[in-house]
Design a protein around this motif. Structure first.
Motif, mmCIF file in Angstrom:
data_model
loop_
_atom_site.group_PDB
_atom_site.id
_atom_site.type_symbol
_atom_site.label_atom_id
_atom_site.label_comp_id
_atom_site.label_asym_id
_atom_site.label_seq_id
_atom_site.Cartn_x
_atom_site.Cartn_y
_atom_site.Cartn_z
ATOM 1 N N GLY A 400 39.627 23.581 -19.387
ATOM 2 C CA GLY A 400 40.643 22.552 -19.436
ATOM 3 C C GLY A 400 40.069 21.151 -19.434
ATOM 4 O O GLY A 400 38.866 20.936 -19.253
ATOM 5 N N GLN A 401 40.946 20.175 -19.649
ATOM 6 C CA GLN A 401 40.556 18.765 -19.734
ATOM 7 C C GLN A 401 41.285 17.951 -18.673
ATOM 8 O O GLN A 401 42.402 18.278 -18.276
ATOM 9 C CB GLN A 401 40.914 18.214 -21.112
ATOM 10 N N ILE A 402 40.613 16.885 -18.246
ATOM 11 C CA ILE A 402 41.234 15.886 -17.378
ATOM 12 C C ILE A 402 41.255 14.568 -18.135
ATOM 13 O O ILE A 402 40.253 14.176 -18.737
ATOM 14 C CB ILE A 402 40.464 15.727 -16.060
ATOM 15 N N SER A 403 42.402 13.921 -18.125
ATOM 16 C CA SER A 403 42.543 12.632 -18.804
ATOM 17 C C SER A 403 42.720 11.522 -17.775
ATOM 18 O O SER A 403 43.455 11.684 -16.796
ATOM 19 C CB SER A 403 43.735 12.663 -19.765
ATOM 20 N N GLU A 404 42.036 10.419 -18.002
ATOM 21 C CA GLU A 404 42.107 9.251 -17.118
ATOM 22 C C GLU A 404 42.718 8.096 -17.892
ATOM 23 O O GLU A 404 42.279 7.791 -19.004
ATOM 24 C CB GLU A 404 40.713 8.886 -16.620
ATOM 25 N N LEU A 405 43.710 7.476 -17.304
ATOM 26 C CA LEU A 405 44.437 6.387 -17.958
ATOM 27 C C LEU A 405 44.050 5.049 -17.347
ATOM 28 O O LEU A 405 44.195 4.851 -16.134
ATOM 29 C CB LEU A 405 45.949 6.610 -17.803
ATOM 30 N N LYS A 424 37.998 14.255 -20.684
ATOM 31 C CA LYS A 424 36.711 14.915 -20.480
ATOM 32 C C LYS A 424 36.949 16.328 -19.979
ATOM 33 O O LYS A 424 38.059 16.682 -19.555
ATOM 34 C CB LYS A 424 35.888 14.140 -19.449
ATOM 35 N N ALA A 425 35.915 17.146 -19.998
ATOM 36 C CA ALA A 425 35.998 18.487 -19.429
ATOM 37 C C ALA A 425 36.271 18.374 -17.941
ATOM 38 O O ALA A 425 35.748 17.473 -17.259
ATOM 39 C CB ALA A 425 34.698 19.244 -19.679
ATOM 40 N N SER A 426 37.079 19.268 -17.413
ATOM 41 C CA SER A 426 37.447 19.190 -15.992
ATOM 42 C C SER A 426 36.242 19.350 -15.073
ATOM 43 O O SER A 426 36.276 18.927 -13.915
ATOM 44 C CB SER A 426 38.480 20.265 -15.662
ATOM 45 N N SER A 427 35.151 19.920 -15.589
ATOM 46 C CA SER A 427 33.946 20.120 -14.786
ATOM 47 C C SER A 427 33.058 18.887 -14.727
ATOM 48 O O SER A 427 32.093 18.848 -13.961
ATOM 49 C CB SER A 427 33.140 21.292 -15.355
ATOM 50 N N GLU A 430 31.576 12.409 -14.752
ATOM 51 C CA GLU A 430 31.547 11.148 -15.471
ATOM 52 C C GLU A 430 32.597 11.127 -16.581
ATOM 53 O O GLU A 430 32.834 12.140 -17.244
ATOM 54 C CB GLU A 430 30.162 10.899 -16.063
ATOM 55 N N GLY A 431 33.214 9.952 -16.759
ATOM 56 C CA GLY A 431 34.250 9.834 -17.771
ATOM 57 C C GLY A 431 34.006 8.748 -18.782
ATOM 58 O O GLY A 431 34.932 8.297 -19.441
ATOM 59 N N GLY A 432 32.763 8.307 -18.931
ATOM 60 C CA GLY A 432 32.468 7.206 -19.840
ATOM 61 C C GLY A 432 32.307 7.646 -21.280
ATOM 62 O O GLY A 432 31.695 8.682 -21.563
ATOM 63 N N ILE A 433 32.850 6.857 -22.189
ATOM 64 C CA ILE A 433 32.691 7.134 -23.617
ATOM 65 C C ILE A 433 31.284 6.758 -24.069
ATOM 66 O O ILE A 433 30.666 7.463 -24.866
ATOM 67 C CB ILE A 433 33.752 6.370 -24.428
ATOM 68 N N ALA A 438 32.985 11.579 -22.332
ATOM 69 C CA ALA A 438 34.431 11.600 -22.563
ATOM 70 C C ALA A 438 34.751 11.222 -24.002
ATOM 71 O O ALA A 438 33.915 10.657 -24.719
ATOM 72 C CB ALA A 438 35.135 10.633 -21.602
ATOM 73 N N THR A 439 35.970 11.532 -24.404
ATOM 74 C CA THR A 439 36.457 11.148 -25.719
ATOM 75 C C THR A 439 37.533 10.087 -25.592
ATOM 76 O O THR A 439 38.262 10.038 -24.592
ATOM 77 C CB THR A 439 37.047 12.360 -26.467
ATOM 78 N N LEU A 440 37.639 9.243 -26.591
ATOM 79 C CA LEU A 440 38.706 8.253 -26.676
ATOM 80 C C LEU A 440 40.000 8.989 -27.019
ATOM 81 O O LEU A 440 40.072 9.686 -28.024
ATOM 82 C CB LEU A 440 38.354 7.233 -27.752
ATOM 83 N N ASP A 441 41.005 8.844 -26.174
ATOM 84 C CA ASP A 441 42.243 9.598 -26.340
ATOM 85 C C ASP A 441 43.419 8.640 -26.460
ATOM 86 O O ASP A 441 43.290 7.423 -26.232
ATOM 87 C CB ASP A 441 42.454 10.535 -25.147
#
Length: 454
Positions: A400-405, A424-427, A430-433, A438-441
């Motif tokens: 699964g994925q976790i999204s940060e707003l 990013k992957a839930s595991s 780090e959430g940096g592009i 992470a991916t730009l969503d």
């Protein structure tokens, strides 16, 4: 009602169409090997209208509160006095700011902040705020423009490029003192986000404001004159300094902090000034959490910053419990790390959050400003999430994925300035592009007859 994604395009067709668009639009980063398109999500995160509005409300509250705190440097220094011996950047700011008489703090703060939030079963939680180098909004807005015609969905409005350019341009014009308005963006020597920055400076120039992108070394060639103006070597007076660097330790630290102190005595608008930057520190976030735990602390916040009972209640919901490492025994640190607490330093960017093994290693050489933050049980997206990275179509449908707003707030009113969403992957911690984690969503609104590519 929006069409099913299946009837619009297959994931591979969408990826094939999108890849050259990303390259032509320069929607990416400058790395050692040259331009690299940003990793992007092809499955926008769906939020309900109420979830989106709650996030907007939370960001506005945080933006207004931190702006008011930045305007009260004496209270800010008092609340962050534990930073006085810290080797971190907030520690350097504390020492620099505390050495300046309040009456001599003439440089004003211009708020352009991003407030990062995670969605849990109990609502949104506050990860952190970034009043300095709060970037990637223009790239996010541009990506929405590229994807929307290919994948028609009820996207939320993302005016990051237009709204932020308008804020900076109008501030520069208002602070021009009868001279041509000039915005200087302060950048890193080896800058990755040049395309994001170029989008913004080009939009500022469309308002009739001249712009320059200067490194710290180039900026420090300028000088403060008797009229309290800051002038470049070519004689032009700077209206606004927009800091896109200066948030992590620097080799030339002593010269840099003396320079920053000198700027506080000018008539510059700084985005942010020292108080504005310190207001976004993780340490102040920790202190706010402590105040909100106590009736006397809540009363102090209410009276000093005009917060209503409802706003205090929302802040309590947003706050994630944290502890100062310096206040804990080694046994307590080990126990909290084993319980899933995050080890967080005051440094910004990737690589500054750790769990058990790395966190315990950091504890052996901890800084007095280091924190342990309780884990945030963010909602995990279980739908098929497709992304495009380095021209390759990827799919995540297992962990699964976790999204940060991240929501941008602008000016003293903390008006809405667009958003940045990263998935990013839930595991992954780090959430940096920029670091590739992470991916730009993008954000679309429910109800929608689809949940992603099948």
């Amino acid at each position: 009602m929006a069409q099913s994604l299946r009837t619009i395009a297959t994931p591979q067709q969408l990826a094939t169409t999108l890849q050259p668009l990303l390259i032509n639009a320069r929607l990416g980063l400058q790395q050692a090997k040259g331009f690299v398109p940003a990793p992007v999500s092809l499955t926008p995160w769906q939020l309900s209208s109420s979830q989106w509005q709650q996030a907007r409300t939370a960001a506005t509250l945080l933006g207004r509160l931190l702006e008011r705190i930045a305007g009260d440097p004496c209270w800010l220094l008092q609340q962050t006095r534990a930073l006085q011996d810290s080797a971190s950047v907030p520690g350097e700011i504390w020492r620099t700011l505390s050495a300046i008489e309040p009456a001599r703090l003439t440089s004003r703060n211009l708020n352009l902040s991003r407030h990062d939030l995670l969605l849990t079963a109990g609502g949104w939680r506050w990860v952190e705020s970034n009043p300095i180098a709060a970037g990637m909004g223009p790239l996010s807005a541009r990506y929405q423009q590229l994807l929307a015609p290919l994948l028609p969905l009820p996207y939320v409005d993302n005016p990051a490029l237009a709204a932020q350019a308008k804020l900076l341009a109008e501030a520069a014009i208002a602070n021009a003192a009868g001279q041509p308005a000039l915005l200087v963006m302060v950048i890193a020597e080896q800058e990755q986000n040049i395309f994001d920055q170029q989008l913004l400076t080009e939009a500022v120039r469309q308002h009739g404001v001249a712009t320059e992108r200067l490194t710290l070394n180039q900026l420090q060639q300028g000088q403060v004159r008797g009229d309290k103006g800051f002038y470049l070597t070519d004689g032009r007076r700077v209206s606004v300094l927009y800091w896109r660097t200066g948030y992590n330790p620097l080799p030339q630290a002593a010269d840099y902090w003396a320079f920053r102190a000198n700027l506080e005595h000018t008539n510059l608008l700084q985005c942010p000034n020292l108080a504005g930057q310190l207001s976004g520190s993780k340490w102040l976030q920790h202190q706010l959490g402590l105040l909100l735990q106590q009736p006397s602390g809540r009363q102090q916040l209410a009276q000093r910053f005009g917060l209503s009972p409802a706003q205090l209640q929302l802040l309590q919901q947003l706050i994630v419990p944290s502890f100062a490492v310096a206040d804990l025994t080694a046994e307590a640190v080990r126990a909290k790390l084993a319980a899933g607490y995050w080890y967080k330093t005051q440094q910004e960017g990737g690589g500054n959050v750790a769990r058990y093994a790395q966190g315990w290693q950091r504890y052996q050489h901890y800084d007095s400003a280091d924190l342990l933050m309780a884990p945030i049980n963010a909602n995990i997206r279980r739908e098929n999430v497709f992304s495009l990275k380095h021209g390759e179509l990827l799919q995540n449908n297992s962990a699964g994925q976790i999204s940060e707003l991240g929501i941008f707030t602008l000016g003293s009113a903390a008006s809405y300035g667009g958003y940045l969403c990263r998935s990013k992957a839930s595991s992954s911690l780090e959430g940096g592009i920029s670091h590739g984690a992470a991916t730009l969503d993008l954000i679309s609104l429910k109800p929608c007859c689809c949940s992603g590519f099948a």
